[in-house]
Design a protein around this motif. Structure first.
Motif, PDB file in Angstrom:
ATOM      1  N   HIS A  30      27.348  75.877  60.396  1.00  0.00           N
ATOM      2  CA  HIS A  30      26.372  75.632  61.462  1.00  0.00           C
ATOM      3  C   HIS A  30      27.076  75.164  62.723  1.00  0.00           C
ATOM      4  CE1 HIS A  30      26.597  71.398  60.099  1.00  0.00           C
ATOM      5  NE2 HIS A  30      26.301  71.127  61.354  1.00  0.00           N
ATOM      6  N   SER A  31      26.353  75.309  63.819  1.00  0.00           N
ATOM      7  CA  SER A  31      26.917  74.966  65.119  1.00  0.00           C
ATOM      8  C   SER A  31      26.246  73.721  65.677  1.00  0.00           C
ATOM      9  CB  SER A  31      26.672  76.132  66.093  1.00  0.00           C
ATOM     10  OG  SER A  31      26.797  75.688  67.427  1.00  0.00           O
ATOM     11  N   ASN A  32      27.052  72.904  66.351  1.00  0.00           N
ATOM     12  CA  ASN A  32      26.486  71.853  67.191  1.00  0.00           C
ATOM     13  C   ASN A  32      25.924  72.519  68.456  1.00  0.00           C
ATOM     14  OD1 ASN A  32      27.293  69.941  65.366  1.00  0.00           O
ATOM     15  ND2 ASN A  32      29.169  69.388  66.485  1.00  0.00           N
ATOM     16  N   GLY A  35      28.322  74.581  70.703  1.00  0.00           N
ATOM     17  CA  GLY A  35      29.091  75.718  70.200  1.00  0.00           C
ATOM     18  C   GLY A  35      30.301  75.337  69.386  1.00  0.00           C
ATOM     19  N   LYS A  36      30.358  74.100  68.927  1.00  0.00           N
ATOM     20  CA  LYS A  36      31.415  73.689  67.997  1.00  0.00           C
ATOM     21  C   LYS A  36      30.846  73.775  66.584  1.00  0.00           C
ATOM     22  CE  LYS A  36      33.810  72.628  71.651  1.00  0.00           C
ATOM     23  NZ  LYS A  36      34.821  73.576  72.172  1.00  0.00           N
ATOM     24  N   PHE A  37      31.614  74.359  65.689  1.00  0.00           N
ATOM     25  CA  PHE A  37      31.076  74.705  64.375  1.00  0.00           C
ATOM     26  C   PHE A  37      31.631  73.817  63.261  1.00  0.00           C
ATOM     27  CE2 PHE A  37      28.661  78.699  64.720  1.00  0.00           C
ATOM     28  CZ  PHE A  37      28.880  79.002  66.056  1.00  0.00           C
ATOM     29  N   ASP A  68      37.544  75.250  67.563  1.00  0.00           N
ATOM     30  CA  ASP A  68      36.089  75.072  67.622  1.00  0.00           C
ATOM     31  C   ASP A  68      35.452  74.991  66.230  1.00  0.00           C
ATOM     32  OD1 ASP A  68      36.385  75.134  70.292  1.00  0.00           O
ATOM     33  OD2 ASP A  68      35.188  76.938  70.669  1.00  0.00           O
ATOM     34  N   VAL A  69      36.291  74.978  65.190  1.00  0.00           N
ATOM     35  CA  VAL A  69      35.776  74.923  63.815  1.00  0.00           C
ATOM     36  C   VAL A  69      36.447  73.775  63.074  1.00  0.00           C
ATOM     37  CG1 VAL A  69      35.529  76.163  61.629  1.00  0.00           C
ATOM     38  CG2 VAL A  69      35.503  77.432  63.791  1.00  0.00           C
ATOM     39  N   MET A 109      24.096  83.583  67.016  1.00  0.00           N
ATOM     40  CA  MET A 109      24.748  83.261  68.290  1.00  0.00           C
ATOM     41  C   MET A 109      24.725  84.472  69.230  1.00  0.00           C
ATOM     42  SD  MET A 109      28.654  81.847  68.822  1.00  0.00           S
ATOM     43  CE  MET A 109      29.503  83.363  68.344  1.00  0.00           C
ATOM     44  N   THR A 144      30.375  80.734  74.433  1.00  0.00           N
ATOM     45  CA  THR A 144      29.756  80.483  73.128  1.00  0.00           C
ATOM     46  C   THR A 144      29.009  79.151  73.167  1.00  0.00           C
ATOM     47  OG1 THR A 144      31.885  79.597  72.390  1.00  0.00           O
ATOM     48  CG2 THR A 144      31.379  81.862  71.779  1.00  0.00           C
ATOM     49  N   CYS A 148      25.086  78.876  72.198  1.00  0.00           N
ATOM     50  CA  CYS A 148      24.604  78.005  71.119  1.00  0.00           C
ATOM     51  C   CYS A 148      23.643  76.952  71.673  1.00  0.00           C
ATOM     52  CB  CYS A 148      25.784  77.335  70.407  1.00  0.00           C
ATOM     53  SG  CYS A 148      26.785  78.510  69.464  1.00  0.00           S
ATOM     54  N   SER A 160      23.252  79.100  62.398  1.00  0.00           N
ATOM     55  CA  SER A 160      23.760  78.687  61.094  1.00  0.00           C
ATOM     56  C   SER A 160      23.791  79.889  60.168  1.00  0.00           C
ATOM     57  CB  SER A 160      22.886  77.588  60.489  1.00  0.00           C
ATOM     58  OG  SER A 160      21.588  78.078  60.252  1.00  0.00           O
TER      59      SER A 160
END
Lengths: 340, 566
Positions: A30-32, A35-37, A68-69, A109, A144, A148, A160
């Motif tokens: 899932h993403s915040n 756009g951070k996952f 970013d993950v 996304m 991104t 998001c 997500s």
């Protein structure tokens, strides 16, 4: 005292994942809002790099930078089911589950981005640097992070995804053993050079040369660490390690690292490795899993090298000085074999 | 030191991906190198209790009686746990995948089957207090004959090790006392071979040797749950095993792991989590159960010993036309995962070679030693040692270059394998070629020209027209409900509680007086379904011991693929 040089060869293949399948793993992505996952797993990072390899797989699939993950592992309240970290299954099974989850999240996304850009989502691509743009028109783009954010605050979508990977359980025929054990194999070949001291029976590994085929090397550093460490373990299995030195008798069982023999830093031999990459059709980006198999060719290669050095077949591991000396005595002295 | 030979199979890869193939530093590196990554043993709760076990000094013995009365009065002791305190004191790991019968107790009840088998667990304020109390426990053992060698164990009249499998072999597919592989006619091919090469190989038991020994810490959590910090390699495996043996619903268990100080297969057995939670249930306090190094090495399950006999039929030109295996896996006293490894090993035969006639019989044998379990290469490492040592003998016998022998017999894309599936995505030949070049081991130009991609399939894709089948090792009464039995799970004398979460209105479990919380301490409420603690154990030695071999017949058993279907 004479040192006898010997060289031995072995080649192996190795099945990836639990035999017969039936061993699912799941992933949630899932993403915040920025756009951070996050990737949520219950899989275990034993030090083999589970978190890192699934992080790269998620980033590649999502089309975003690896920074970013982040991957969270091993909390049963948040991570969905995984069979566990064994049987060289982590990269293959969990990697595929992460791909499935990341694809689902990516599609949301991309739909969110398409709505913001007022284009068809099928026309959009990611650049792997945090941007989504129209194919062939890089100027028509959105980050991104913005996509998001819009998904969550404007459009009411969850960026997500859920993923599971399951190799269906194979039957086994009781009479013939017919079965589908696994879907892919890794491969290896190894040449070991050793010295055998015919007075002490000690075997010293001088050099190892190997070729390992691991599917695609998803992270070459992690592959290197696995192969080097694993080959040392194979060397250790061949020459030192056992919990029952006079098996099946249980006498002289070691109870600590003074008694349980393993190679020390001075025993470690140079190891020259070549990695071949034939992608597995059903592996995550072709990855197989080098974790277990890297130790396997070393054991027989060392045994074969001992024969080449002094003409003694040691068919019971580990190859202790006692066994070597008894073997040399039994054949009336060392009998070096032709060198290859 | 390491090179990537990108020229091989280049047309099967896209090497221009963004993140895949990059040497990205691992996400958890900073924590590891600064010593800050949290392991299970970093969760040292206030008031943490410790658990240690009294272990069998005998390979095989009947337990006549156990007297723990003095141990219970020792300072610092909070609880002495016996077999009857375990809600379901019989399990097999792969029951979570419906494979095999429950055969191993958490704590030995009627007999011990190996040196080191746990009999009594003591929970106390310190490990020292545990050991002092254990020293005061008196167990009256009747020593029984034991067996340690796999081939001795399957002879008629051998001591029966494991009550669930009284003939000392696992039962495969409700039918045979071993796992079969039959492909073509090995005996006929051996008669036609120019040479027959035989060998016997012994893989030794090996310790996984993690830096961090196995362990878990369980603590009561709010909302009637338990939190468990664990070194497990398989979080839901351990969680499922704990839920089953303790009869609690899985979502009342909150397992946290994820950083492990070395696994190598030794941390899948799920020994510590159920025991630590049970200690926690019975005392209402956080409990730590971890092995010391001696336990890790001699009680913790090692890579099991394997014995392999290999017979090859080989032609003068190096073609191997027949290969026969007989294998014995030493499972130790209980199954753990050896039964599974044998099917895995069987699927691996005859190694990465295309051989037109292959047969194999592999036995999972119970002996009076520490149960074996998984270790790196489980089911494969031992047989690979045997196969490759044997290949070297074949090469010597016919005077052939050992690498050329491998390349000649190597499997290729499209070949039929002995388990009757086509080979694909093969790369053994290329590995042999590359390493020969690296090590300057000369091979002939025709061998340098061979490829995994060429020369396979066709005739080599065929399943033999005739396969010799036999019924050797069929177990009497197998395939019917009369074979085998499911030993009756131990039924505690106290009622078992529903596994569904209970409401707070249910009368609270009252800890034994010795484990009452200190005044002012937050109340910890153990599970409602925890067995009632008993302060004394009352052995019933007056009853004649019932020979375990005479348990009532019942049963359901593992089925196709050994995996029981419901």
């Amino acid at each position: 005292m004479t040192l006898h040089r010997g060289r031995g060869f072995a080649s192996i293949n190795y099945p990836i994942g639990m035999n017969l399948g039936g061993d699912p793993s799941q992933a949630l992505v899932h993403s915040n809002p920025d756009g951070k996952f996050m990737v949520a797993l219950s899989s275990i990072d034993l030090g083999q790099g589970m978190k890192s390899v699934t992080r790269q797989i998620a980033a590649e699939t999502l089309g975003i930078p690896v920074e970013d993950v982040y991957v969270d592992t091993a909390d049963s309240d948040t991570g969905p089911h995984c069979m566990g970290s064994f049987a060289s299954r982590g990269t293959h099974r969990v990697g595929n589950a992460v791909i499935a989850a990341a694809r689902e999240a990516r599609s949301v996304m991309m739909e969110a981005a398409a709505q913001e850009l007022e284009v068809n989502p099928d026309d959009l691509v990611t650049d792997g640097k945090g941007n989504i743009h129209v194919k062939g028109a890089p100027s028509k783009s959105i980050t991104t992070a913005a996509a998001c954010g819009a998904a969550q605050f404007k459009q009411g979508r969850t960026v997500s995804g859920r993923g599971i990977f399951l190799v269906p359980l194979s039957d086994v025929d009781p009479d013939t053993g017919e079965m589908t054990p696994v879907t892919c194999f890794a491969h290896a070949a190894m040449v070991v050079d050793i010295d055998v001291d015919d007075e002490t029976g000690e075997v010293t590994v001088i050099e190892m040369n190997s070729a390992y085929e691991v599917g695609r090397a998803l992270n070459p550093r992690l592959v290197e660490q696995q192969l080097i460490g694993g080959a040392w373990m194979g060397m250790s299995h061949a020459l030192w390690e056992t919990t029952e030195p006079y098996y099946p008798d249980r006498i002289h069982g070691p109870v600590d690292f003074n008694e349980y023999l393993m190679p020390g830093p001075g025993d470690i031999a140079p190891h020259h490795i070549s990695v071949l990459e034939r992608p597995a059709p059903d592996g995550p980006f072709g990855g197989k899993g080098p974790g277990e198999m890297c130790a396997n060719p070393v054991l027989p290669a060392v045994a074969n090298a001992v024969f080449n050095a002094v003409g003694v077949r040691i068919d019971e591991l580990p190859i202790t000085p006692e066994k070597v000396l008894r073997g040399i005595a039994a054949i009336g002295g060392p009998q070096p074999q032709p060198k290859w | 030191m390491i090179e990537f030979r990108k020229e091989y199979f280049a047309d099967e890869r896209d090497d221009n991906l963004n993140e895949i193939g990059k040497p990205t530093q691992r996400q958890d590196m900073l924590g590891h190198v600064t010593g800050r990554s949290p392991y299970f043993d970093d969760h040292l709760f206030d008031g943490l209790l410790h658990l240690k076990c009294l272990r069998s000094p005998h390979h095989h013995a009947r337990i006549r009686s156990v007297d723990t009365s003095e141990a219970e009065r020792m300072p610092g002791v909070k609880k002495v746990i016996r077999a009857r305190d375990v809600p379901l004191n019989l399990n097999t790991l792969l029951s979570l995948m419906d494979f095999g019968l429950d055969d191993e107790p958490m704590l030995a009840d009627k007999k011990v089957c190996y040196v080191g088998e746990p009999v009594v667990a003591v929970v106390a304020e310190t490990e020292r207090a545990c050991f002092d109390a254990i020293a005061k426990i008196r167990v009256d053992y009747e020593v029984l004959p034991h067996v340690l060698d796999v081939e001795e164990a399957i002879k008629p009249g051998a001591p029966s090790v494991n009550p669930t499998y009284p003939t000392n072999t696992f039962l495969y597919h409700e039918k045979y006392d071993h796992q079969k592989l039959r492909f073509g006619d090995v005996e006929a091919a051996l008669r036609q071979a120019d040479h027959v090469v035989e060998g016997r190989y012994q893989m030794s038991p090996i310790e996984q040797a993690p830096t961090e020994t196995c362990g878990a810490i369980a603590a009561p959590e709010t909302n009637n749950r338990f939190v468990v910090y664990t070194s497990t390699q398989a979080l839901f495996f351990s969680l499922g095993t704990a839920a089953k043996m303790l009869k609690v619903s899985s979502n009342r268990l909150h397992f946290i792991g994820g950083t492990v100080g070395g696994g190598f297969g030794g941390k899948v057995d799920s020994i510590h989590e159920p025991m630590a939670i049970l200690g926690c249930m019975l005392t209402g306090k956080p409990v730590r159960y971890a092995w010391d190094r001696e336990e890790e090495m001699q009680v913790g399950a090692p890579r099991g010993a394997e014995r392999w006999y290999i017979t090859d039929g080989v032609m003068n030109d190096g073609r191997i036309i027949a290969r026969k295996f007989i294998g014995y896996f030493d499972s130790g006293a209980y199954t753990r995962l050896s039964s599974y490894a044998i099917i895995k090993g069987t699927g691996h035969l005859p190694g990465p070679y295309t051989i037109p006639n292959v047969s194999s019989d592999v036995y999972c044998v119970f002996t009076n030693r520490t149960p074996a379990t998984a270790m790196r290469g489980f089911g494969i490492t031992g047989v690979d040692f045997s196969i490759e040592a044997h290949m070297d003998k074949v090469a010597s016998k016919i005077g052939m270059n050992p690498i050329e022998l491998r390349i000649l017999n190597s499997y290729r894309d499209g070949d039929m394998k002995a388990h009757r599936r086509l080979a694909k995505n093969t790369a053994l030949i290329e590995c042999c070629q590359v390493v020969a070049e690296k090590a300057k081991w000369k091979i002939g130009s025709e061998y340098k020209a061979m490829s995994s991609l060429k020369g396979g399939g066709g005739e080599r894709a065929l399943i033999p027209a005739h396969t010799a089948i036999d019924q050797k090792g069929m177990v009497r009464g197998s395939g019917t409900s009369s074979f085998g039995y499911q030993p009756q799970p131990y039924v505690p004398s106290t009622p078992t509680f529903p596994s569904t979460p209970a409401f707070p209105s249910v009368p609270a479990y009252t800890p034994a007086a010795s484990s009452s919380p200190a005044p002012g301490a937050p109340e910890r409420r153990p599970a409602e379904n925890a067995p009632t603690p008993s302060s004394t154990y009352n052995p019933t030695p007056s009853q004649p011991a019932t020979p375990v071999e005479q348990r009532p017949a019942v049963n359901r058993f593992s089925s196709i693929s050994g995996l029981r279907r419901r």
